[in-house]
Design an enzyme around this catalytic site. Structure first.
Site, PDB file in Angstrom:
ATOM      1  N   ASN A   1       0.800  -1.231   0.000  1.00 31.84           N
ATOM      2  CA  ASN A   1       0.000   0.000   0.000  1.00 31.84           C
ATOM      3  C   ASN A   1       0.831   1.278   0.000  1.00 31.84           C
ATOM      4  O   ASN A   1       0.394   2.298  -0.509  1.00 31.84           O
ATOM      5  CB  ASN A   1      -0.999  -0.008   1.150  1.00 31.84           C
ATOM      6  CG  ASN A   1      -0.358  -0.224   2.493  1.00 31.84           C
ATOM      7  OD1 ASN A   1       0.807  -0.620   2.569  1.00 31.84           O
ATOM      8  ND2 ASN A   1      -1.090   0.033   3.549  1.00 31.84           N
TER       9      ASN A   1
ATOM     10  N   GLU B   5       4.669  -4.558  11.901  1.00 34.13           N
ATOM     11  CA  GLU B   5       3.621  -3.555  11.656  1.00 34.13           C
ATOM     12  C   GLU B   5       2.517  -4.267  10.894  1.00 34.13           C
ATOM     13  O   GLU B   5       2.638  -4.474   9.687  1.00 34.13           O
ATOM     14  CB  GLU B   5       4.174  -2.390  10.838  1.00 34.13           C
ATOM     15  CG  GLU B   5       5.175  -1.528  11.561  1.00 34.13           C
ATOM     16  CD  GLU B   5       4.572  -0.792  12.750  1.00 34.13           C
ATOM     17  OE1 GLU B   5       3.325  -0.742  12.887  1.00 34.13           O
ATOM     18  OE2 GLU B   5       5.357  -0.265  13.549  1.00 34.13           O
TER      19      GLU B   5
HETATM   20  P1  NDP Z   1       1.135  -9.701   3.321  1.00 35.07           P
HETATM   21  O1  NDP Z   1       1.155 -10.070   4.744  1.00 35.07           O
HETATM   22  O2  NDP Z   1       0.464 -10.588   2.371  1.00 35.07           O
HETATM   23  O3  NDP Z   1       2.628  -9.506   2.790  1.00 35.07           O
HETATM   24  C1  NDP Z   1       3.525  -8.632   3.397  1.00 35.07           C
HETATM   25  C2  NDP Z   1       4.920  -8.921   2.867  1.00 35.07           C
HETATM   26  O4  NDP Z   1       5.409 -10.134   3.439  1.00 35.07           O
HETATM   27  C3  NDP Z   1       4.982  -9.101   1.357  1.00 35.07           C
HETATM   28  O5  NDP Z   1       6.178  -8.530   0.875  1.00 35.07           O
HETATM   29  C4  NDP Z   1       4.984 -10.612   1.231  1.00 35.07           C
HETATM   30  O6  NDP Z   1       5.508 -11.060   0.003  1.00 35.07           O
HETATM   31  C5  NDP Z   1       5.871 -10.999   2.404  1.00 35.07           C
HETATM   32  N1  NDP Z   1       5.751 -12.381   2.864  1.00 35.07           N
HETATM   33  C6  NDP Z   1       4.718 -13.238   2.696  1.00 35.07           C
HETATM   34  N2  NDP Z   1       4.985 -14.421   3.291  1.00 35.07           N
HETATM   35  C7  NDP Z   1       6.209 -14.317   3.864  1.00 35.07           C
HETATM   36  C8  NDP Z   1       7.042 -15.179   4.633  1.00 35.07           C
HETATM   37  N3  NDP Z   1       6.658 -16.422   4.952  1.00 35.07           N
HETATM   38  N4  NDP Z   1       8.243 -14.733   5.050  1.00 35.07           N
HETATM   39  C9  NDP Z   1       8.637 -13.472   4.763  1.00 35.07           C
HETATM   40  N5  NDP Z   1       7.905 -12.612   4.029  1.00 35.07           N
HETATM   41  C10 NDP Z   1       6.696 -13.011   3.596  1.00 35.07           C
HETATM   42  O7  NDP Z   1       0.517  -8.229   3.299  1.00 35.07           O
HETATM   43  P2  NDP Z   1       0.041  -7.382   2.051  1.00 35.07           P
HETATM   44  O8  NDP Z   1       1.184  -7.093   1.149  1.00 35.07           O
HETATM   45  O9  NDP Z   1      -1.186  -8.031   1.511  1.00 35.07           O
HETATM   46  O10 NDP Z   1      -0.352  -6.002   2.763  1.00 35.07           O
HETATM   47  C11 NDP Z   1      -1.558  -5.783   3.405  1.00 35.07           C
HETATM   48  C12 NDP Z   1      -1.417  -5.974   4.903  1.00 35.07           C
HETATM   49  O11 NDP Z   1      -0.385  -5.147   5.417  1.00 35.07           O
HETATM   50  C13 NDP Z   1      -2.669  -5.572   5.634  1.00 35.07           C
HETATM   51  O12 NDP Z   1      -2.998  -6.543   6.605  1.00 35.07           O
HETATM   52  C14 NDP Z   1      -2.281  -4.296   6.333  1.00 35.07           C
HETATM   53  O13 NDP Z   1      -3.024  -4.026   7.478  1.00 35.07           O
HETATM   54  C15 NDP Z   1      -0.834  -4.488   6.597  1.00 35.07           C
HETATM   55  N6  NDP Z   1      -0.182  -3.200   6.736  1.00 35.07           N
HETATM   56  C16 NDP Z   1       0.240  -2.795   7.983  1.00 35.07           C
HETATM   57  C17 NDP Z   1       0.804  -1.561   8.170  1.00 35.07           C
HETATM   58  C18 NDP Z   1       1.292  -1.137   9.512  1.00 35.07           C
HETATM   59  O14 NDP Z   1       2.144  -0.264   9.567  1.00 35.07           O
HETATM   60  N7  NDP Z   1       0.832  -1.695  10.597  1.00 35.07           N
HETATM   61  C19 NDP Z   1       0.968  -0.625   7.056  1.00 35.07           C
HETATM   62  C20 NDP Z   1       0.542  -1.158   5.798  1.00 35.07           C
HETATM   63  C21 NDP Z   1      -0.033  -2.404   5.661  1.00 35.07           C
HETATM   64  P3  NDP Z   1       4.542 -11.148  -1.300  1.00 35.07           P
HETATM   65  O15 NDP Z   1       3.232 -10.522  -0.969  1.00 35.07           O
HETATM   66  O16 NDP Z   1       5.289 -10.419  -2.322  1.00 35.07           O
HETATM   67  O17 NDP Z   1       4.383 -12.601  -1.586  1.00 35.07           O
END
Ligand code: NDP
Length: 486
Positions: free
Chosen positions: A155, A252
């Site tokens: 995002n 986060e």
């Molecule tokens: P995801 O949890 O799907 O992914 C986050 C990141 O983690 C991506 O780069 C993903 O890779 C990576 N990832 C996935 N599996 C693993 C693993 N096993 N080990 C290491 N890395 C991994 O989140 P989204 O990208 O869908 O983002 C949305 C979410 O993020 C929402 O829940 C939102 O609330 C949260 N968010 C929180 C914020 C905060 O500051 N608290 C701010 C912004 C968002 P890939 O997706 O490329 O496969």
């Protein structure tokens, strides 16, 4: 457009672009049209190795610079980002689909703020002198952790890369950053800019890929710290994986935050807060106040004013600066939002506004408001991560606070009221890391940001972040003979 958004290569390691097209191809789709605008390749094991080795090799010399020297580089990067704000904002819009009207003021600029703030702090990261009896004393040394891994959500790709890199680098760490596979473009540009600003090769590296690349990075023994922005399920997985080696973490994660509007609130301000807390970035903001508790006396007036205001949303081409409401980041995210809307209707919530796809290319859906939502409904319990507001009624303060806290999440919370005493009492009782009184969703770099409960561990931004990217060594110094019992 296609020409400018295609990066030179997929990864950025040791101060330069690196390619390995043996990695799976990841297409970058512009959310507003469905058009492919670029592609990158996921990191192969060789690329992951190259990035970690570069970060490991660069770290001692980077930590050995004075804080003033490190800070100067970060502040120079902030200046370059500001000078190139339009170009970076356009790239952010292409990467995410968020309207340029937002990205011009909220993304590269917020990244620059972080680099400037932590650049300014870098020179003041010192230890303490702690006197002891007889002239003995203890001094403390604040030390870097080593190699940090940053993993981003889709995002805020520019902001997330900078919010992690800035405190990490200020403290003398190096970083390997993996953006979300959905938005791989912006972090590369930040790596380029840090290099141009004088960051030595290996200090900030970017590798692309899906979850398995993230997993390979986080579990590598050379890595001392993992900072993840993502969903709660991913957070649980990553936290568990790194716990085995006692690594430092910042998590986060997601939320389902409450926004409580009392009868005495300034109605227009409360409606504005609810709009910012539900529809900015098309609802794709972790701290959104998606459970809007409205006291019964103003419920209908609130819904009416909200609908009037939503009629003024300008939905369309995100590159047109008049647009203030763009598409969802991906078709997959759009499908998730549509499922939740259907479920809200099925479970008996009243669809008060929107709820339908916008008929045009791209992943557009109307800003959506449900009224008469009850606590048990799925749309009141689960993070949707889209433009869907749930309005719940309440009678009194105690009830509102109890219900607001009845969730596994604890990222943010807000209250709108003219009664100052009540405002402070309510936020004191909210189980949330980031609270707002008579506003919503601001995230200045000077203030700590993060969640409690399932929404996370640690804090980003502010002086708090320094504690999460460094550790303290304490040194006892004896000035007298040593007395032993025998
Ligand atoms: P995801 O949890 O799907 O992914 C986050 C990141 O983690 C991506 O780069 C993903 O890779 C990576 N990832 C996935 N599996 C693993 C693993 N096993 N080990 C290491 N890395 C991994 O989140 P989204 O990208 O869908 O983002 C949305 C979410 O993020 C929402 O829940 C939102 O609330 C949260 N968010 C929180 C914020 C905060 O500051 N608290 C701010 C912004 C968002 P890939 O997706 O490329 O496969």
């Amino acid at each position: 457009m296609t020409q400018t958004s295609q990066p030179v290569a997929s990864h950025f390691i040791s101060g330069q672009y690196v390619e390995d097209d043996a990695g799976a191809r990841i297409d970058v789709i512009y959310a507003a049209t469905g058009e492919k605008i670029a592609h990158v390749h996921a990191a192969t094991p060789a690329i992951v190795e190259q990035a970690l080795a570069a970060a490991k090799a660069a770290q001692p010399a980077w930590a050995a610079l004075t804080g003033t020297e490190r800070g100067r580089i970060l502040r120079r990067a902030a200046d370059i980002i500001r000078a190139r704000n339009r170009e970076l904002s356009e790239l952010e819009t292409l990467d995410t689909g968020k309207p340029l009207q937002e990205t011009l003021v909220a993304d590269a600029t917020s990244g620059a703020d972080a680099l400037e703030y932590f650049g300014g702090l870098a020179a003041s990261l010192t230890g303490e002198y702690i006197p002891q009896p007889g002239g003995d004393f203890v001094y403390t040394i604040r030390q870097a952790l080593g190699v940090c891994v940053g993993i981003g959500a889709w995002n805020y790709p520019t902001q997330i890369a900078c919010w992690k890199a800035a405190p990490a680098l200020a403290c003398g760490n190096t970083m390997v950053f993996k953006p979300s596979e959905t938005t791989p473009l912006c972090a590369l540009r930040i790596a380029e800019i840090l290099t141009e600003a004088g960051a030595p090769p290996g200090v900030f590296n970017v590798v692309q890929g899906m979850g398995e690349v993230g997993a390979a990075l986080t579990t590598d023994p050379r890595v001392a710290k993992v900072s993840l922005t993502g969903s709660v399920p991913t957070g649980r997985k990553v936290y568990a994986a790194v716990a085995a080696e006692m690594k430092h973490v910042t998590m986060e994660l997601g939320g389902k935050s409450p926004l409580i509007v009392f009868d005495d609130a300034d109605l227009d301000n409360a409606v504005s807060g609810a709009i910012l807390g539900n529809f900015y970035s098309t609802g794709q903001v972790c701290s959104n106040g998606t459970r809007v508790f409205v006291q019964k006396g103003i419920k209908e007036a609130f819904l009416e004013r909200l609908a009037e205001r939503l009629d003024h949303a300008v939905i369309g081409d995100p590159l047109d600066e008049e647009t203030n409401f763009g598409p969802m980041v991906s078709e997959a995210q759009l499908a998730i939002v549509e499922r939740y809307i259907a479920q809200g209707i099925e479970e008996g919530a009243r669809l008060a506004y929107g709820g339908k796809r916008v008929i045009r290319p791209g992943n557009f859906i109307q800003p959506t408001v449900f009224a008469d939502v009850t606590d048990a409904m799925t749309i009141a319990r689960e993070e949707i991560f889209g433009p869907v507001m749930a309005v719940l009624d309440f009678e009194d303060e105690e009830e509102a606070v109890t219900r607001a806290n009845d969730t596994e999440f604890g990222l943010a919370g807000g209250v709108f009221t003219q009664d100052l005493t009540r405002a402070h009492r309510v936020v004191a009782s909210l189980e949330a890391g980031t609270c707002y009184i008579n506003h919503y969703n601001l995230a200045p770099v000077e203030a700590p940001f993060g969640g409690v409960k399932a929404s996370g561990v640690g804090r980003e931004n502010s002086k708090e972040a320094i504690h999460h990217y460094s550790e303290v060594k304490s040194v006892y110094v004896a000035m007298n003979d040593v007395e032993a019992p025998f």
